[in-house]
Design an enzyme around this catalytic site. Structure first.
Site, PDB file in Angstrom:
ATOM      1  N   SER A 285     -27.002  -8.042  -1.558  1.00 36.07           N
ATOM      2  CA  SER A 285     -26.237  -7.391  -2.636  1.00 36.07           C
ATOM      3  C   SER A 285     -24.909  -8.102  -2.938  1.00 36.07           C
ATOM      4  O   SER A 285     -24.546  -8.219  -4.120  1.00 36.07           O
ATOM      5  CB  SER A 285     -25.992  -5.918  -2.310  1.00 36.07           C
ATOM      6  OG  SER A 285     -27.212  -5.224  -2.361  1.00 36.07           O
TER       7      SER A 285
ATOM      8  N   ALA B  89     -39.013   5.507   0.030  1.00 38.83           N
ATOM      9  CA  ALA B  89     -39.100   4.595  -1.121  1.00 38.83           C
ATOM     10  C   ALA B  89     -40.090   5.142  -2.144  1.00 38.83           C
ATOM     11  O   ALA B  89     -39.858   5.102  -3.353  1.00 38.83           O
ATOM     12  CB  ALA B  89     -39.527   3.209  -0.648  1.00 38.83           C
TER      13      ALA B  89
ATOM     14  N   LYS C  27     -28.707   7.170   2.666  1.00 36.81           N
ATOM     15  CA  LYS C  27     -29.047   7.514   1.279  1.00 36.81           C
ATOM     16  C   LYS C  27     -29.192   9.020   1.037  1.00 36.81           C
ATOM     17  O   LYS C  27     -28.989   9.483  -0.076  1.00 36.81           O
ATOM     18  CB  LYS C  27     -30.346   6.815   0.855  1.00 36.81           C
ATOM     19  CG  LYS C  27     -30.194   5.337   0.589  1.00 36.81           C
ATOM     20  CD  LYS C  27     -31.488   4.772   0.031  1.00 36.81           C
ATOM     21  CE  LYS C  27     -31.413   3.279  -0.161  1.00 36.81           C
ATOM     22  NZ  LYS C  27     -32.575   2.738  -0.854  1.00 36.81           N
TER      23      LYS C  27
ATOM     24  N   SER D 254     -27.611  -8.311   3.974  1.00 36.70           N
ATOM     25  CA  SER D 254     -27.782  -7.838   2.600  1.00 36.70           C
ATOM     26  C   SER D 254     -27.562  -8.964   1.581  1.00 36.70           C
ATOM     27  O   SER D 254     -26.657  -9.797   1.719  1.00 36.70           O
ATOM     28  CB  SER D 254     -26.787  -6.713   2.314  1.00 36.70           C
ATOM     29  OG  SER D 254     -26.833  -6.417   0.940  1.00 36.70           O
TER      30      SER D 254
ATOM     31  N   THR E  63     -27.026   2.188   1.465  1.00 35.76           N
ATOM     32  CA  THR E  63     -28.358   1.870   1.954  1.00 35.76           C
ATOM     33  C   THR E  63     -28.650   2.629   3.249  1.00 35.76           C
ATOM     34  O   THR E  63     -27.859   3.486   3.669  1.00 35.76           O
ATOM     35  CB  THR E  63     -28.551   0.330   2.074  1.00 35.76           C
ATOM     36  OG1 THR E  63     -29.931   0.073   2.347  1.00 35.76           O
ATOM     37  CG2 THR E  63     -27.702  -0.274   3.167  1.00 35.76           C
TER      38      THR E  63
ATOM     39  N   GLY F  33     -48.281   5.149   0.046  1.00 39.38           N
ATOM     40  CA  GLY F  33     -47.101   5.556   0.811  1.00 39.38           C
ATOM     41  C   GLY F  33     -46.437   6.776   0.201  1.00 39.38           C
ATOM     42  O   GLY F  33     -46.485   6.967  -1.029  1.00 39.38           O
ATOM     43  N   ALA F  34     -45.858   7.610   1.079  1.00 39.25           N
ATOM     44  CA  ALA F  34     -45.170   8.816   0.608  1.00 39.25           C
ATOM     45  C   ALA F  34     -43.860   9.013   1.367  1.00 39.25           C
ATOM     46  O   ALA F  34     -43.424  10.134   1.621  1.00 39.25           O
ATOM     47  CB  ALA F  34     -46.085  10.036   0.765  1.00 39.25           C
ATOM     48  N   GLY F  35     -43.212   7.906   1.737  1.00 35.96           N
ATOM     49  CA  GLY F  35     -41.922   7.972   2.433  1.00 35.96           C
ATOM     50  C   GLY F  35     -40.769   7.963   1.446  1.00 35.96           C
ATOM     51  O   GLY F  35     -40.934   8.293   0.267  1.00 35.96           O
TER      52      GLY F  35
ATOM     53  N   ASN G 243     -28.379   5.805  -4.070  1.00 33.48           N
ATOM     54  CA  ASN G 243     -28.053   4.453  -3.592  1.00 33.48           C
ATOM     55  C   ASN G 243     -26.859   3.850  -4.316  1.00 33.48           C
ATOM     56  O   ASN G 243     -26.482   2.720  -4.029  1.00 33.48           O
ATOM     57  CB  ASN G 243     -29.270   3.516  -3.724  1.00 33.48           C
ATOM     58  CG  ASN G 243     -29.460   3.054  -5.146  1.00 33.48           C
ATOM     59  OD1 ASN G 243     -29.244   3.815  -6.084  1.00 33.48           O
ATOM     60  ND2 ASN G 243     -29.837   1.798  -5.324  1.00 33.48           N
TER      61      ASN G 243
HETATM   62  P1  ATR Z   1     -39.209   4.045   3.480  1.00 40.51           P
HETATM   63  O1  ATR Z   1     -37.866   4.680   3.287  1.00 40.51           O
HETATM   64  O2  ATR Z   1     -39.169   2.546   3.590  1.00 40.51           O
HETATM   65  O3  ATR Z   1     -40.220   4.516   2.490  1.00 40.51           O
HETATM   66  P2  ATR Z   1     -40.320   5.837   5.444  1.00 40.51           P
HETATM   67  O4  ATR Z   1     -39.718   6.992   4.737  1.00 40.51           O
HETATM   68  O5  ATR Z   1     -40.257   5.777   6.939  1.00 40.51           O
HETATM   69  O6  ATR Z   1     -39.688   4.467   4.957  1.00 40.51           O
HETATM   70  O7  ATR Z   1     -41.849   5.729   4.978  1.00 40.51           O
HETATM   71  C1  ATR Z   1     -42.714   4.754   5.447  1.00 40.51           C
HETATM   72  C2  ATR Z   1     -44.019   4.848   4.699  1.00 40.51           C
HETATM   73  O8  ATR Z   1     -44.867   3.784   5.166  1.00 40.51           O
HETATM   74  C3  ATR Z   1     -44.796   6.141   4.936  1.00 40.51           C
HETATM   75  O9  ATR Z   1     -45.568   6.435   3.798  1.00 40.51           O
HETATM   76  C4  ATR Z   1     -45.688   5.749   6.112  1.00 40.51           C
HETATM   77  O10 ATR Z   1     -46.840   6.539   6.260  1.00 40.51           O
HETATM   78  P3  ATR Z   1     -46.788   7.913   7.131  1.00 40.51           P
HETATM   79  O11 ATR Z   1     -46.094   8.915   6.244  1.00 40.51           O
HETATM   80  O12 ATR Z   1     -48.202   8.251   7.375  1.00 40.51           O
HETATM   81  O13 ATR Z   1     -46.015   7.582   8.374  1.00 40.51           O
HETATM   82  C5  ATR Z   1     -46.072   4.355   5.698  1.00 40.51           C
HETATM   83  N1  ATR Z   1     -46.515   3.538   6.823  1.00 40.51           N
HETATM   84  C6  ATR Z   1     -45.774   3.046   7.830  1.00 40.51           C
HETATM   85  N2  ATR Z   1     -46.541   2.335   8.677  1.00 40.51           N
HETATM   86  C7  ATR Z   1     -47.806   2.379   8.185  1.00 40.51           C
HETATM   87  C8  ATR Z   1     -49.066   1.850   8.600  1.00 40.51           C
HETATM   88  N3  ATR Z   1     -49.170   1.126   9.719  1.00 40.51           N
HETATM   89  N4  ATR Z   1     -50.160   2.102   7.849  1.00 40.51           N
HETATM   90  C9  ATR Z   1     -50.070   2.845   6.731  1.00 40.51           C
HETATM   91  N5  ATR Z   1     -48.906   3.377   6.276  1.00 40.51           N
HETATM   92  C10 ATR Z   1     -47.795   3.153   7.001  1.00 40.51           C
END
Ligand code: ATR
Length: 291
Positions: free
Chosen positions: A23, A136, A72, A21, A68, A132-134, A93
């Site tokens: 931080s 972050a 979280k 880290s 982290t 992305g929809a994870g 966080n």
């Molecule tokens: P974080 O907390 O870093 O956001 P996460 O919650 O695991 O991690 O989310 C990862 C994101 O990266 C998701 O949007 C994931 O897409 P999926 O929801 O379809 O899994 C995206 N991601 C990871 N690997 C990917 C890849 N090879 N191509 C496209 N999107 C990817």
């Protein structure tokens, strides 16, 4: 130089892993330059020990903690209070010591907002693409909606996750028309004829996967005016390189990392950190990362 004595306040980071880290560098530099008697340490905490760690930190008089991965979300049930937006995001966080325990905040979204403001990348009134929809993306999509983006196209590989996040954010901001539009990652061809700010929140392209980008099709990059990646290792991601090749301005995630730390520091110490000091810390972070 920090000098630790009997009056030093303890700040820290809990997560797993925490060994790399940056931080401690951010916070110990801020304390040093601002003359605050704090010390910031990184603590590796296993999932099963999270409750004990929070209780122990409170009992020891710890003034504040960053949280982290992977804690979280799980940390929320151990708090005595939570900021409403952090609650809606569902991730915390930053913990601030209050009477009886800790109050949780999410400064990740504040970090990106401050970085984009500094870089002159507008959100209010704009149409923005988020990849992305994870986890972050959740904080960032809430942030862009709060900052009054006109439309947010939320593109994700698994479209159902984009649908679910879009629903949460649209419900939270409660506008007549939905602001967040969920789409499949490959659906960008439906977004025609203009340029967008694109915020890249996926893990694709993160070290050591440095030759990957969530979208490889060069036609996509014709849509990009400003490419904001939240990844900072590598310093220039493949996403940024492709966008730059098509004339976009590019930004990595080091500023977001700095400003989430600065926002936490400001909460803990009831202070505000000026831009000149932020820039000094940014240079130290860059050097620490070998740039
Ligand atoms: P974080 O907390 O870093 O956001 P996460 O919650 O695991 O991690 O989310 C990862 C994101 O990266 C998701 O949007 C994931 O897409 P999926 O929801 O379809 O899994 C995206 N991601 C990871 N690997 C990917 C890849 N090879 N191509 C496209 N999107 C990817």
């Amino acid at each position: 130089m920090l000098s630790i004595n009997a009056k030093t306040s303890l700040l820290g980071l809990i997560g797993n892993p925490v060994g790399h880290s940056i931080s401690p560098l951010i916070h110990n530099t801020l304390s040093d330059r601002l003359g605050h008697n704090n010390a910031y340490l990184a603590f590796k905490v296993e999932q099963d020990d999270l409750c004990d760690a929070i209780k122990g930190a409170y009992a020891l008089g710890v003034k504040g903690l960053n949280v982290t991965v992977p804690h979280k979300q799980a940390v929320i049930e151990h708090l005595v209070d939570i900021d409403p937006l952090a609650k809606a995001i569902g991730a915390v966080n930053t913990l601030v010591r209050v009477d009886g325990g800790f109050k949780g905040y999410n400064t990740d979204y504040l970090g990106l907002r401050r970085q984009m403001e500094n870089d002159g990348v507008l959100i209010e009134g704009q149409e923005i693409i988020i990849l992305g929809a994870g986890g972050a993306s959740r904080a960032i999509t809430f942030m862009c909606a709060e900052a009054r983006a006109k439309k947010i196209y939320l593109l994700n590989r698994s479209v159902e996750k984009a649908v679910s996040l879009a629903r949460d954010v649209n419900d939270y901001i409660n506008c007549e028309q939905p602001v967040v539009i969920p789409m499949a990652l490959t659906d960008y061809a439906k977004l025609s004829g203009r340029k967008y700010t694109v915020i890249q929140t996926t893990s694709k392209g993160l070290f050591p996967d440095v030759d990957g980008a969530p979208v490889e099709d060069e036609a996509f990059y014709e849509l990009v005016s400003d490419a904001v990646d939240i990844i900072f290792n590598p310093y220039e991601t493949k996403f940024m390189k492709l966008a730059a090749k098509h004339g976009a301005r590019t930004y990595n995630g080091l500023g977001m990392l700095l400003y989430q730390g600065v926002a936490a520091y400001e909460l803990w110490n009831d202070t505000s950190v000026d831009q000149k000091l932020c820039e000094e810390v940014y240079e130290l972070m860059k050097r620490e990362m070998g740039h």
